[in-house]
Scaffold this active site. Structure first.
Site, PDB file in Angstrom:
ATOM      1  CD1 TRP A   9      -2.164  -2.164   1.889  1.00 54.53           C
ATOM      2  CD2 TRP A   9      -2.995  -1.255   0.020  1.00 54.53           C
ATOM      3  NE1 TRP A   9      -3.194  -2.961   1.448  1.00 54.53           N
ATOM      4  CE2 TRP A   9      -3.713  -2.433   0.312  1.00 54.53           C
ATOM      5  CE3 TRP A   9      -3.330  -0.516  -1.114  1.00 54.53           C
ATOM      6  CZ2 TRP A   9      -4.765  -2.889  -0.501  1.00 54.53           C
ATOM      7  CZ3 TRP A   9      -4.374  -0.972  -1.926  1.00 54.53           C
ATOM      8  CH2 TRP A   9      -5.075  -2.139  -1.614  1.00 54.53           C
TER       9      TRP A   9
ATOM     10  CG  ASP B 298      -3.277   3.965   4.118  1.00 56.08           C
ATOM     11  OD1 ASP B 298      -4.356   3.794   4.734  1.00 56.08           O
ATOM     12  OD2 ASP B 298      -2.955   3.313   3.102  1.00 56.08           O
TER      13      ASP B 298
ATOM     14  CE  LYS C  71      -8.529  -3.141   4.119  1.00 62.11           C
ATOM     15  NZ  LYS C  71      -7.837  -2.245   3.209  1.00 62.11           N
TER      16      LYS C  71
HETATM   17  C1  PLP Z   1      -7.272  -1.821   2.106  1.00 63.78           C
HETATM   18  C2  PLP Z   1      -6.200  -0.796   2.133  1.00 63.78           C
HETATM   19  C3  PLP Z   1      -6.114   0.221   1.175  1.00 63.78           C
HETATM   20  C4  PLP Z   1      -7.038   0.295  -0.008  1.00 63.78           C
HETATM   21  O1  PLP Z   1      -8.259   0.764   0.375  1.00 63.78           O
HETATM   22  P1  PLP Z   1      -9.428   1.042  -0.690  1.00 63.78           P
HETATM   23  O2  PLP Z   1     -10.447   1.679   0.192  1.00 63.78           O
HETATM   24  O3  PLP Z   1      -9.840  -0.292  -1.238  1.00 63.78           O
HETATM   25  O4  PLP Z   1      -8.912   1.940  -1.744  1.00 63.78           O
HETATM   26  C5  PLP Z   1      -5.126   1.167   1.320  1.00 63.78           C
HETATM   27  N1  PLP Z   1      -4.258   1.124   2.353  1.00 63.78           N
HETATM   28  C6  PLP Z   1      -4.307   0.156   3.274  1.00 63.78           C
HETATM   29  C7  PLP Z   1      -3.323   0.145   4.398  1.00 63.78           C
HETATM   30  C8  PLP Z   1      -5.275  -0.836   3.192  1.00 63.78           C
HETATM   31  O5  PLP Z   1      -5.330  -1.809   4.117  1.00 63.78           O
END
Ligand code: PLP
Length: 365
Positions: free
Chosen positions: A106, A176, A200
């Site tokens: 990511w 993030d 999540k």
């Molecule tokens: C799942 C995830 C993403 C992607 O998220 P989307 O909402 O599907 O774009 C980005 N960063 C991390 C750390 C993730 O776990």
């Protein structure tokens, strides 16, 4: 009513488990939200009834995470992946560089997007050891003219997590937190921005939370399309256009549930107990299970491990599926196994997995 015992042992990485109590509350209110004779999905996003849902969710998130009053909480769309582009579009000006700590797929994706808008550099990378650890704080060196520092607080695919964040001084720190937001207390005031896709720990997919410190808006780039500017959403309380109203409602219910768990301290305690069940099964297996992450970098949210051979992994995953476990395959880019133990995954579900792992080992060692 469905009992927890009838629910799947859900270890999906995202979208993932939601608290049963939240689903039941949503079910109760589904066709008649608070006497309106309408579902939340059918309310105008300009109605008082919806506004209440919207503002309560913002207030709850601020309360739970201890977000300073002046920070803006935004509900956006496009997932965390859109934030990968929006951040450099808004916060990476000409003549400055964006610094990224690369701790997994990511972070790599976030960096790739930033490169399309301006100069970037890698502050540290753990690629050499297949992202099995979080860099030590003294490995982080910032270049002059850094616009912001970006970290991925939990590496969903590799199973590592930051527990101590760098002190970046005047440099804005952006995180993030898609896969560990709300999983343990943090000092939100350390961050210039936090963002997370909801699917999540926060609710269903379709909402993206962005928490932005006000001074970031003052330094934001001007030539950015309306919908991709943070200040558009700040000025309109995330109601510039139609927000994902049902997702925000669900997020609000998850936040109420989180408060009932004792807030983030209570949730962290549960998460530590849950993760310990599975990490103990790994550590006491005498090498039958091999954890991917170094011990001091282990994620409380995504537990990644391998078995001695791909054959044995296949057998493990097939038997686990038979036994009712969902979502234990590792991410396609790394293989192996992964148990995602997000906030809403119950202790009993983790207990069942640890027992399954111990029994599988007994039969196959
Ligand atoms: C799942 C995830 C993403 C992607 O998220 P989307 O909402 O599907 O774009 C980005 N960063 C991390 C750390 C993730 O776990």
């Amino acid at each position: 009513m469905l009992k927890q015992a009838q629910r799947a042992y859900n270890f999906n990485a995202g979208p993932s488990a939601l608290p049963l109590a939240v689903l039941e509350k949503a079910q109760q209110e589904l066709v008649d939200f608070k006497g309106t004779g309408m579902s939340v999905m059918e309310l105008s996003h300009r109605s008082a009834a919806y506004e209440q849902v919207h503002n309560q969710a913002i207030a709850s998130l601020k309360e739970l995470m201890g977000i300073p009053e002046e920070y803006h909480v935004l509900f956006l769309q496009g997932g965390a992946s859109t934030q990968f582009a929006m951040i450099p579009m808004n916060f990476l000006p000409q003549g400055k560089k964006a610094g990224y700590v690369v701790t997994g797929s990511w972070s790599e994706k976030a960096l790739k997007e930033a490169k399309m808008f301006g100069d970037t550099y890698t502050i540290a990378s753990t690629k050499e050891t297949n992202h099995n650890r979080i860099p030590k704080l003294d490995e982080l060196a910032y270049e002059e003219n850094t616009a912001y520092v970006h970290v991925t607080s939990n590496n969903t695919i590799f199973g590592t997590e930051w527990f101590t964040f760098p002190d970046t001084g005047d440099l804005p720190l952006i995180a993030d937190m898609s896969s560990d937001i709300l999983s343990h207390p943090i000092d939100a005031s350390k961050f210039a921005m936090i963002y997370a896709g909801a699917q999540k720990n926060l609710g269903p997919s379709g909402v993206t939370v962005a928490i932005v410190r006000p001074d970031m808006l003052e330094r934001a780039n001007e030539n950015v399309p309306t919908m991709l500017r943070y200040d558009t959403h700040v000025k309109n309380n995330s109601l510039y256009n139609t927000p994902p109203t049902f997702g925000i409602y669900m997020l609000g219910l998850v936040l109420e549930w989180a408060k009932e768990q004792g807030g983030l301290a209570g949730i962290e305690k549960m998460n530590r107990e849950k993760a310990a069940l599975i990490y103990d099964a790994i550590d006491q297996s005498e090498g039958f299970y091999k954890g991917h992450a170094e011990k001091d970098s282990r994620s409380l949210m995504n537990i990644t491990f391998r078995l001695a051979s791909e054959e044995l992994e296949k057998e493990f995953l097939a038997e686990a599926k038979q036994a009712g476990f969902v979502g234990l395959n590792g991410h396609r880019s790394v293989g192996g196994c992964r148990a995602s133990t997000y906030n809403a995954v119950p202790y009993e579900t983790c207990k069942a997995l640890s027992e399954f792992m111990i029994n599988f080992q007994k039969k196959n060692a």
